[in-house]
Design a protein around this motif. Structure first.
Motif, PDB file in Angstrom:
ATOM      1  N   SER A 139       0.871  -1.178   0.000  1.00  0.00           N
ATOM      2  CA  SER A 139       0.000   0.000   0.000  1.00  0.00           C
ATOM      3  C   SER A 139       0.905   1.225   0.000  1.00  0.00           C
ATOM      4  O   SER A 139       2.111   1.112   0.179  1.00  0.00           O
ATOM      5  CB  SER A 139      -0.886   0.009   1.249  1.00  0.00           C
ATOM      6  OG  SER A 139      -0.159   0.502   2.358  1.00  0.00           O
ATOM      7  N   GLY A 140       0.307   2.382  -0.165  1.00  0.00           N
ATOM      8  CA  GLY A 140       1.050   3.619   0.004  1.00  0.00           C
ATOM      9  C   GLY A 140       1.130   3.970   1.486  1.00  0.00           C
ATOM     10  O   GLY A 140       0.936   3.098   2.342  1.00  0.00           O
ATOM     11  N   PRO A 141       1.422   5.232   1.793  1.00  0.00           N
ATOM     12  CA  PRO A 141       1.484   5.671   3.198  1.00  0.00           C
ATOM     13  C   PRO A 141       0.123   5.527   3.884  1.00  0.00           C
ATOM     14  O   PRO A 141      -0.874   5.212   3.235  1.00  0.00           O
ATOM     15  CB  PRO A 141       1.836   7.158   3.081  1.00  0.00           C
ATOM     16  CG  PRO A 141       2.374   7.347   1.708  1.00  0.00           C
ATOM     17  CD  PRO A 141       1.728   6.317   0.854  1.00  0.00           C
ATOM     18  N   ILE A 168      -3.931  10.136  -3.527  1.00  0.00           N
ATOM     19  CA  ILE A 168      -4.204   9.176  -4.597  1.00  0.00           C
ATOM     20  C   ILE A 168      -3.077   9.214  -5.631  1.00  0.00           C
ATOM     21  O   ILE A 168      -2.579   8.174  -6.080  1.00  0.00           O
ATOM     22  CB  ILE A 168      -5.573   9.474  -5.255  1.00  0.00           C
ATOM     23  CG1 ILE A 168      -6.698   9.216  -4.236  1.00  0.00           C
ATOM     24  CG2 ILE A 168      -5.778   8.646  -6.518  1.00  0.00           C
ATOM     25  CD1 ILE A 168      -8.086   9.621  -4.699  1.00  0.00           C
ATOM     26  N   GLU A 169      -2.654  10.410  -5.940  1.00  0.00           N
ATOM     27  CA  GLU A 169      -1.604  10.573  -6.952  1.00  0.00           C
ATOM     28  C   GLU A 169      -0.303   9.907  -6.493  1.00  0.00           C
ATOM     29  O   GLU A 169       0.327   9.164  -7.241  1.00  0.00           O
ATOM     30  CB  GLU A 169      -1.405  12.075  -7.221  1.00  0.00           C
ATOM     31  CG  GLU A 169      -0.590  12.414  -8.452  1.00  0.00           C
ATOM     32  CD  GLU A 169       0.900  12.472  -8.182  1.00  0.00           C
ATOM     33  OE1 GLU A 169       1.673  12.199  -9.117  1.00  0.00           O
ATOM     34  OE2 GLU A 169       1.312  12.782  -7.033  1.00  0.00           O
ATOM     35  N   TYR A 170       0.085  10.144  -5.226  1.00  0.00           N
ATOM     36  CA  TYR A 170       1.331   9.567  -4.703  1.00  0.00           C
ATOM     37  C   TYR A 170       1.253   8.039  -4.702  1.00  0.00           C
ATOM     38  O   TYR A 170       2.196   7.335  -5.084  1.00  0.00           O
ATOM     39  CB  TYR A 170       1.591  10.070  -3.267  1.00  0.00           C
ATOM     40  CG  TYR A 170       2.892   9.560  -2.677  1.00  0.00           C
ATOM     41  CD1 TYR A 170       4.078  10.284  -2.837  1.00  0.00           C
ATOM     42  CD2 TYR A 170       2.956   8.358  -1.977  1.00  0.00           C
ATOM     43  CE1 TYR A 170       5.277   9.815  -2.314  1.00  0.00           C
ATOM     44  CE2 TYR A 170       4.147   7.868  -1.447  1.00  0.00           C
ATOM     45  CZ  TYR A 170       5.308   8.616  -1.622  1.00  0.00           C
ATOM     46  OH  TYR A 170       6.492   8.140  -1.105  1.00  0.00           O
ATOM     47  N   THR A 171       0.111   7.527  -4.269  1.00  0.00           N
ATOM     48  CA  THR A 171      -0.066   6.080  -4.162  1.00  0.00           C
ATOM     49  C   THR A 171       0.052   5.415  -5.536  1.00  0.00           C
ATOM     50  O   THR A 171       0.754   4.415  -5.702  1.00  0.00           O
ATOM     51  CB  THR A 171      -1.440   5.766  -3.513  1.00  0.00           C
ATOM     52  OG1 THR A 171      -1.514   6.451  -2.261  1.00  0.00           O
ATOM     53  CG2 THR A 171      -1.613   4.279  -3.279  1.00  0.00           C
ATOM     54  N   ILE A 172      -0.605   6.011  -6.519  1.00  0.00           N
ATOM     55  CA  ILE A 172      -0.569   5.427  -7.869  1.00  0.00           C
ATOM     56  C   ILE A 172       0.810   5.595  -8.516  1.00  0.00           C
ATOM     57  O   ILE A 172       1.362   4.668  -9.097  1.00  0.00           O
ATOM     58  CB  ILE A 172      -1.671   6.053  -8.757  1.00  0.00           C
ATOM     59  CG1 ILE A 172      -3.053   5.633  -8.240  1.00  0.00           C
ATOM     60  CG2 ILE A 172      -1.498   5.633 -10.226  1.00  0.00           C
ATOM     61  CD1 ILE A 172      -4.219   6.274  -8.939  1.00  0.00           C
ATOM     62  N   GLN A 200     -10.540   6.038  -9.973  1.00  0.00           N
ATOM     63  CA  GLN A 200      -9.221   5.779 -10.556  1.00  0.00           C
ATOM     64  C   GLN A 200      -8.767   4.329 -10.380  1.00  0.00           C
ATOM     65  O   GLN A 200      -7.597   4.009 -10.591  1.00  0.00           O
ATOM     66  CB  GLN A 200      -8.215   6.764  -9.957  1.00  0.00           C
ATOM     67  CG  GLN A 200      -8.659   8.179 -10.276  1.00  0.00           C
ATOM     68  CD  GLN A 200      -7.665   9.221  -9.853  1.00  0.00           C
ATOM     69  OE1 GLN A 200      -6.498   9.165 -10.244  1.00  0.00           O
ATOM     70  NE2 GLN A 200      -8.109  10.168  -9.062  1.00  0.00           N
ATOM     71  N   GLY A 201      -9.702   3.492  -9.963  1.00  0.00           N
ATOM     72  CA  GLY A 201      -9.402   2.067  -9.867  1.00  0.00           C
ATOM     73  C   GLY A 201      -8.433   1.719  -8.754  1.00  0.00           C
ATOM     74  O   GLY A 201      -7.726   0.712  -8.833  1.00  0.00           O
TER      75      GLY A 201
END
Ligand SMILES: [Zn+2]
Length: 438
Positions: A139-141, A168-172, A200-201
């Motif tokens: 996962s992201g943060p 969302i942007e950082y995670t993707i 954004q899926g």
């Protein structure tokens, strides 16, 4: 071309609960090429070539010798049990020393539940064969709202819609598979986050919500609830989540650390493998545990672990979408070794059969991650992520501790390597370890 033939193993494919006794497995280029009987003979025949064939016993011997000395390594695993590599479905791979400990315990993949850029680099390096450790799906943060209840909150705080977009942007952008949330995000912002992530899926996993009805999360497709302690208190609500198709990671072992260390007088050095952690990690755990103990004792909160277990069991009554995760390296939860603890708890406290518990560490997480065609079970064409055990894990789940060989793609870790990997972190000095900070 380097290939291995594991001969005379007892194979638990995890596709069903039967064991295929006395079965060979041919592994080539990191994939399971063939499963069957007498694969050595066919390999020898193949080595001899289609034109010459094997005309005499002498030829056969010569070919077998060629096969043994050359490209094919034959490993007799008579009496041992073969199953898919384990997947720790909730961990924090925050230091490089953990990689070998995971492998020593048959954990060939992990679901990392707080990822920063460095974790993404670890994942890529492992895949490229430049780092020894399990494959990493992350996962992201952790994103949370303001929570005065968390001292020194190191989570990312979302206060505005712009913060949500950034999350969302950082995670993707870093290739993370899930957005992870904590429960104090403001309700309207949470709804916005769920909507935008869905568009954004990007699946959302984590600790549910303190401020929004859990059913709203379920309806919005919240992908996975982490920890039995995050489940709602009413059975009807738990059932609603389970029937919505949400995934669930009980992490029972870590849920128990709270009553054990805060109230029941357990100490870290009692843990069998505590000595196998680096000294600096042992010190850090002791100091973190002291803070946790002080904080809970001063608040007078004494959670009833039976309530936590009963919530988790309720979920399992209505769904088989659950995974075995440890939450290592939270103080008390040792990387790798805690996997067997979690599996035992699923059997002893959650009423799972050994097969269901093993599914929660193989087939289920593979499906959750979207890797069911590559990992989590054993069949021809799949990745060669394999654990060889010295005992039948269906007869006694504790036999998952008896790891005698591990394959991870093109890597083979034999018994001697496994033994070394399980204990060598205990000798590392602080300056020899990379801790991932953010
Ligand atoms: Zn965690």
């Amino acid at each position: 071309m380097k290939q291995y033939i594991l001969t005379h193993g007892n194979l638990l494919t995890m596709r069903d609960r039967t064991i295929k006794y006395d079965t060979d497995i041919l592994i080539r280029d990191g994939k399971i090429q063939k499963i069957g009987r007498n694969l050595t003979a066919s390999a020898v025949q193949e080595a001899a070539g289609p034109v010459n064939g094997i005309n005499s016993e002498a030829d056969a011997w010569k070919c077998e010798a060629d096969a043994l000395n050359g490209e094919t390594k034959i490993l007799d695993i008579s009496g041992r049990y073969v199953m898919p590599g384990l997947i720790d479905s909730h961990c924090h791979y925050d230091a490089d020393y953990m990689g070998k400990m995971f492998l020593a315990c048959g954990v060939t993949s992990v679901r990392n539940m707080r990822g920063y850029k460095r974790h993404a680099e670890y994942a890529a390096e492992t895949l490229a064969g430049k780092r020894t450790g399990p494959y990493i799906y992350s996962s992201g943060p952790i994103y949370d709202g303001e929570d005065p209840g968390i001292p020194d909150n190191s989570n990312e705080i979302v206060r505005t819609e712009a913060d949500v977009e950034q999350a969302i942007e950082y995670t993707i952008r870093n290739g993370f598979l899930w957005l992870k949330t904590y429960p104090s995000i403001e309700p309207e912002l949470y709804r916005y986050l769920l909507k935008r992530a869905r568009q954004q899926g990007l699946p959302v996993c984590g600790h549910m919500s303190k401020k929004l009805d859990d059913k709203v999360l379920a309806d919005a497709g919240y992908y996975c609830c982490e920890h039995s302690s995050s489940l709602p208190s009413h059975n009807a609500d738990i059932r609603y989540l389970a029937e919505s198709g949400m995934w669930f990671t009980p992490t029972q072992a870590v849920c128990e650390t709270l009553p054990d260390y805060v109230w029941n007088g357990k100490t870290l050095p009692e843990l069998e493998h505590f000595k196998d952690l680096p000294e600096c990690e042992r010190e850090s755990w002791e100091s973190r545990n002291r803070k946790i103990i002080e904080s809970y004792r001063s608040q007078g909160v004494r959670p009833d672990i039976r309530v936590v277990i009963s919530r988790g069991r309720t979920f399992l009554e209505y769904s088989d979408r659950f995974m075995a995760g440890t939450d290592c390296a939270y103080p008390g939860i040792i990387p790798g070794f805690s996997m067997a603890d979690e599996l035992e708890k699923l059997v002893e406290l959650y009423g799972c059969t050994a097969f269901e518990a093993l599914k929660a560490a193989t087939v289920n997480p593979a499906a959750h991650i979207g890797l069911e065609e590559k990992k989590g079970s054993i069949r021809e064409g799949m990745d060669a992520d394999i654990v060889v055990l010295a005992g039948n894990p269906l007869a006694d789940i504790g036999n998952v501790r008896k790891v005698s060989m591990v394959f991870q793609g093109t890597n083979l870790y034999d018994e001697e390597t496994i033994r070394a990997y399980g204990s060598e972190a205990g000798f590392l000095k602080k300056e020899e370890i990379e801790f991932i900070h953010w």
